[in-house]
Design a protein around this motif. Structure first.
Motif, PDB file in Angstrom:
ATOM      1  N   ASN A  40      51.059  19.438 -98.483  1.00  0.00           N
ATOM      2  CA  ASN A  40      52.444  19.143 -98.851  1.00  0.00           C
ATOM      3  C   ASN A  40      52.449  18.546-100.230  1.00  0.00           C
ATOM      4  N   ASP A  63      59.606  16.829 -98.106  1.00  0.00           N
ATOM      5  CA  ASP A  63      58.180  16.784 -98.460  1.00  0.00           C
ATOM      6  C   ASP A  63      57.886  15.551 -99.299  1.00  0.00           C
ATOM      7  N   GLY A  86      55.663  12.731 -97.768  1.00  0.00           N
ATOM      8  CA  GLY A  86      54.363  12.701 -98.441  1.00  0.00           C
ATOM      9  C   GLY A  86      54.048  11.333 -99.026  1.00  0.00           C
ATOM     10  N   GLU A 131      58.290  15.558 -87.898  1.00  0.00           N
ATOM     11  CA  GLU A 131      58.110  15.839 -89.321  1.00  0.00           C
ATOM     12  C   GLU A 131      56.696  15.471 -89.774  1.00  0.00           C
ATOM     13  N   TYR A 132      56.261  14.301 -89.343  1.00  0.00           N
ATOM     14  CA  TYR A 132      54.929  13.854 -89.751  1.00  0.00           C
ATOM     15  C   TYR A 132      53.842  14.638 -89.013  1.00  0.00           C
ATOM     16  N   ARG A 191      53.225  17.987 -90.547  1.00  0.00           N
ATOM     17  CA  ARG A 191      52.474  17.894 -91.791  1.00  0.00           C
ATOM     18  C   ARG A 191      51.007  17.582 -91.519  1.00  0.00           C
ATOM     19  N   SER A 222      49.313  20.816 -90.574  1.00  0.00           N
ATOM     20  CA  SER A 222      48.942  21.733 -91.658  1.00  0.00           C
ATOM     21  C   SER A 222      47.799  21.151 -92.491  1.00  0.00           C
ATOM     22  N   GLU A 223      47.699  19.825 -92.551  1.00  0.00           N
ATOM     23  CA  GLU A 223      46.547  19.252 -93.249  1.00  0.00           C
ATOM     24  C   GLU A 223      45.271  19.513 -92.447  1.00  0.00           C
TER      25      GLU A 223
END
Ligand code: UDP
Ligand code: MG
Length: 332
Positions: A191, A233, A237, A301-302, A305, A308-309
């Motif tokens: 992100n 993001d 982020g 939301e977190y 993310r 995807s990390e």
């Protein structure tokens, strides 16, 4: 072996490095490219510094790819990175920084909204000893009222929530010393909110005010939905405060429920059972149900993310390149 290199920066070329690397992310910019090269190249020629222009073709589906190949043939200081698909501006910018070898690096938009002439002032400040010189918009006249308002809100919110101050009214248009770029390209998160990453690495910085003109040709690639996601993001982020707020909301509702519960129980003990109460019951059920969904959404939301990390995919795939050292890991 080589496949792991995707998440690390390719080594800098040993040959002589130019003073200036210009990085231009572009997605379907065929309309504006002739104007861009015209203005950028003649400005750089007059400047008299050695330079390279790294064009990151972010999966364009128009004539951009062909135009870039022609430009490279004309002048091999124009270098091209063709992505295998559209990866988004932030990633395109990262790829450009990965390959930029200049002592100073300047990302610039393809649509000439970042006036190349400002680079001269950037260089002066850089020579004075600043590592980062960023352009700040004097006003936002060329934006719609809605975009202006949302930008102001966004910077207020993100600067309240995040630990690193992100200067308002800046874009990606800035000059960075190569050592700043080396710091930034170490940050390989999926992100990518570049303005935040730029601020995160720190270094000595200063600003230069400028008037941002309208797009020279073609049309914007960012609609409100994309901007909204961009803002999410940015916030997720650089801040975990929303998670904490979610916790507080939970605590406050629980507290209210306890107080109300005590009130109800005492009332029942004093006055006896009281059946009506449909309205208050519905209100409580709906309110708490709604709050739970909101809080779950924030956590989601977190979590998304984080997912995807955890996949650890490369940030981008290069389909072909012109004038840039092909990286084993980047080519098919
Ligand atoms: N861009 C990109 N990939 C994308 C969207 C945009 O490389 O998926 C590039 C675009 O070609 C331009 C720059 O990012 O060079 C800024 O985009 P645009 O001018 O559309 O944004 P705006 O100035 O309207 O915010
Ligand atoms: Mg633009």
């Amino acid at each position: 072996m080589a496949s792991q290199n995707v998440n690390t920066r390719p080594p800098l070329p040993q040959a002589e490095t130019p003073t200036l690397s210009i990085v231009v992310p572009m997605f379907n910019e065929a309309d504006v490219l002739p104007f861009l090269f015209d203005r950028l190249c003649s400005f750089l020629e007059n400047l008299g510094e050695s330079y390279e222009i790294i064009c990151v073709n972010d999966g364009s589906t128009d004539a951009t790819t062909g135009l870039l190949a022609e430009a490279h043939k004309r002048d091999n200081r124009i270098k091209v990175l063709n992505f295998s698909r559209n990866f988004g501006k932030e990633v395109a910018l990262t790829a450009g920084l990965d390959f930029a070898s200049g002592q100073a690096v300047v990302p610039i938009d393809a649509d000439l909204q970042d006036p190349p002439e400002l680079i001269e002032t950037f260089l002066e400040k850089w020579r004075e000893g600043y590592d980062v010189v960023y352009a700040v918009r004097r006003h936002r006249d060329t934006d719609t009222a809605m975009k202006r308002w949302s930008a102001i809100r966004f910077y207020k919110v993100i600067n309240r929530l995040s630990g690193v101050p992100i200067p308002a009214d800046t874009g990606d248009f800035r000059l960075m010393d190569q050592r700043v770029v080396r710091a930034i390209v170490q940050l390989r998160e999926q992100n990518r909110f570049m303005k935040g990453l730029f601020a995160w690495v720190g270094f000595r910085h200063t600003e230069v005010a400028y008037d941002r003109p309208e797009r020279a040709a073609g049309k914007t690639k960012f609609n409100y939905w994309r901007l909204w996601n961009f803002a999410l993001d940015g916030i997720t982020g650089f801040s975990t405060v929303p998670l904490r707020i979610a916790g507080y909301i939970g605590m406050l509702t629980a507290l209210a429920a306890i107080i109300y519960g005590i009130f109800l129980i005492s009332r029942t003990l004093v006055y006896g059972a009281d059946v009506p109460g449909y309205a208050s019951l519905m209100v409580a059920v709906l309110l708490i149900g709604g709050l739970q969904l909101v809080v779950l959404g924030v956590i989601g939301e977190y979590l998304g993310r984080l997912y995807s990390e955890a996949q650890k995919r490369p940030l981008y795939i290069v389909e072909s390149s012109l004038g840039l050292e092909p990286q084993d890991s980047h080519s098919p």
